[in-house]
Enzyme design. Structure first.
Site, PDB file in Angstrom:
ATOM      1  N   TYR A  39       0.832  -1.196   0.000  1.00 54.09           N
ATOM      2  CA  TYR A  39       0.000   0.000   0.000  1.00 54.09           C
ATOM      3  C   TYR A  39       0.865   1.243   0.000  1.00 54.09           C
ATOM      4  CZ  TYR A  39       0.964   1.013   4.968  1.00 54.09           C
ATOM      5  OH  TYR A  39       1.570   1.343   6.148  1.00 54.09           O
ATOM      6  N   ARG A  58       7.632   4.884  -4.907  1.00 56.73           N
ATOM      7  CA  ARG A  58       7.702   3.860  -3.860  1.00 56.73           C
ATOM      8  C   ARG A  58       6.661   2.768  -4.098  1.00 56.73           C
ATOM      9  NH1 ARG A  58       7.213   5.636   2.320  1.00 56.73           N
ATOM     10  NH2 ARG A  58       5.058   5.979   1.687  1.00 56.73           N
ATOM     11  N   ARG A 106      -6.534 -20.975  -1.810  1.00 57.96           N
ATOM     12  CA  ARG A 106      -5.536 -20.725  -0.771  1.00 57.96           C
ATOM     13  C   ARG A 106      -4.344 -21.673  -0.902  1.00 57.96           C
ATOM     14  NH1 ARG A 106      -3.629 -22.253   4.086  1.00 57.96           N
ATOM     15  NH2 ARG A 106      -2.820 -20.570   5.383  1.00 57.96           N
ATOM     16  N   HIS A 108       0.115 -21.040  -0.494  1.00 60.36           N
ATOM     17  CA  HIS A 108       1.069 -19.962  -0.192  1.00 60.36           C
ATOM     18  C   HIS A 108       1.800 -19.408  -1.404  1.00 60.36           C
ATOM     19  CE1 HIS A 108       0.260 -21.423   3.834  1.00 60.36           C
ATOM     20  NE2 HIS A 108       0.981 -20.445   4.355  1.00 60.36           N
ATOM     21  N   LYS A 153       6.620  -1.644   1.856  1.00 57.99           N
ATOM     22  CA  LYS A 153       5.416  -1.063   2.456  1.00 57.99           C
ATOM     23  C   LYS A 153       4.279  -2.080   2.324  1.00 57.99           C
ATOM     24  CE  LYS A 153       3.238   3.424   3.159  1.00 57.99           C
ATOM     25  NZ  LYS A 153       3.359   3.469   4.619  1.00 57.99           N
ATOM     26  N   GLU A 185      12.414   2.646  14.018  1.00 63.99           N
ATOM     27  CA  GLU A 185      11.404   3.649  13.669  1.00 63.99           C
ATOM     28  C   GLU A 185      10.224   3.569  14.624  1.00 63.99           C
ATOM     29  OE1 GLU A 185       9.880   2.774   9.688  1.00 63.99           O
ATOM     30  OE2 GLU A 185       9.911   0.643  10.126  1.00 63.99           O
ATOM     31  N   LEU A 209      11.091   1.349   7.146  1.00 67.18           N
ATOM     32  CA  LEU A 209      10.442   1.788   5.917  1.00 67.18           C
ATOM     33  C   LEU A 209      10.995   3.183   5.624  1.00 67.18           C
ATOM     34  CD1 LEU A 209       8.136   1.292   3.789  1.00 67.18           C
ATOM     35  CD2 LEU A 209       6.994   3.104   5.053  1.00 67.18           C
TER      36      LEU A 209
END
Ligand code: PDD
Length: 290
Positions: A39, A58, A106, A108, A153, A185, A209
């Site tokens: 995101y 980014r 589903r 992985h 991110k 951070e 990040l």
């Protein structure tokens, strides 16, 4: 109906513009099942995106880093952001963009032949208050237990969620995370330390990040004659810092004046913060008046 949001706000989901309350994805979306997605959050002032190019750089880097291929060029992302801002009619707001690997059985490993899920919403944000800017925030230290790919991110934010809840439980505004005794951070912000007039930042590596405000603050340091150094910062250096500050798209740049229950420096926002804050405000004013 979803509480505390504008259910009539128009969101973008896979090419369609629909009401937030009507937006639906499959329970087999890999974002829901695995947190398999990325995101970005682009802040906007007076309806104009702030540092959109850097945010979209980014976003594209994040997509590449987890091998999601979306059929959208840079111009399409720009059009999405400006279109969503225009439709929202909001002034100070944030554009949230999320892309997941898509919907599949589903399993992985990456599925073949799936289309990514692309979602975008705009929400108002309250700029930091005068009290927050003039008196500063409080924070406590926390051991950073997140994974070793914090530079992505990712929407897999459990570590960050638990970190932010630790701040809430401690009755403070943010946490300052340390890994192996060195500053990383905040729960959802970058952290900065000023010592002897020099602004220190943790290195740009996989342990943080790299916020869009990282390069911006570096540039504002040049502009305001504040020496800047990116290097490992020990817990001791944070505990005895003259100033601590945090940055993020929605918190902009804010001083932390209480750390682990003690005043930072003299307990007031410091001179390095004031210089950077003034320069940051000017960038926003320039955008609003452009
Ligand atoms: N978070 N580090 C982390 C872990 C973050 O989540 C964020 C921002 C930052 C600062 O990045 P930027 O300056 O680009 O906002 C650093 C956003 C705002 C969020 O998750 O809502």
């Amino acid at each position: 109906m979803i509480a505390d949001v504008d259910n009539d706000a128009i969101v973008y989901l896979n090419g369609e513009y629909i009401r937030l309350a009507d937006a639906r994805i499959s329970v087999l979306d890999r974002g829901f099942i695995f947190g398999d997605g990325i995101y970005d959050v682009v802040p906007a002032y007076a309806g104009r995106p702030f540092r959109m190019a850097e945010h979209l750089d980014r976003l594209e880097r994040s997509l590449k880093s987890i091998s999601i291929n979306v059929d959208m060029e840079r111009a399409d992302w720009e059009a999405l952001v400006t279109d969503m801002l225009h439709r929202s009619g909001l002034g100070d707001c944030m554009v949230y963009i999320q892309v997941t690997r898509g919907v599949a059985k589903r399993d992985h490993a990456f599925p073949k032949n799936v289309s990514p899920t692309v979602f975008c919403m705009v929400a108002p944000f309250d700029r930091p208050t005068a009290t927050e800017r003039d008196q500063g925030l409080s924070a406590v230290s926390l051991t950073d237990v997140r994974w070793l790919r914090c530079e992505i991110k990712s929407i897999s934010l459990l570590g960050n969620v638990l970190a932010k809840q630790a701040a809430v439980d401690a009755g403070v505004d943010e946490v300052v995370q340390f890994r192996d005794g060195y500053l990383t951070e905040g729960a959802s912000s970058n952290m900065w330390v000023a010592r002897n007039g020099v602004l220190l930042a943790p290195p740009r590596d996989n342990l943080i990040l790299e916020g869009i405000r990282y390069s911006l603050l570096e540039a504002l340091c040049v502009q305001t004659d504040v020496p800047f150094e990116a290097r490992a910062i020990s817990r001791e250096e944070v505990a005895t810092a003259d100033e601590i500050m945090m940055t993020s798209a929605t918190r902009e740049v804010l001083p932390i004046t209480q750390f682990d229950g003690k005043p930072v420096g003299d307990g007031q926002p410091g001179t390095v913060y004031r210089k950077l804050r003034a320069a940051y405000d000017q960038r926003i004013k320039d955008l609003e008046q452009a």
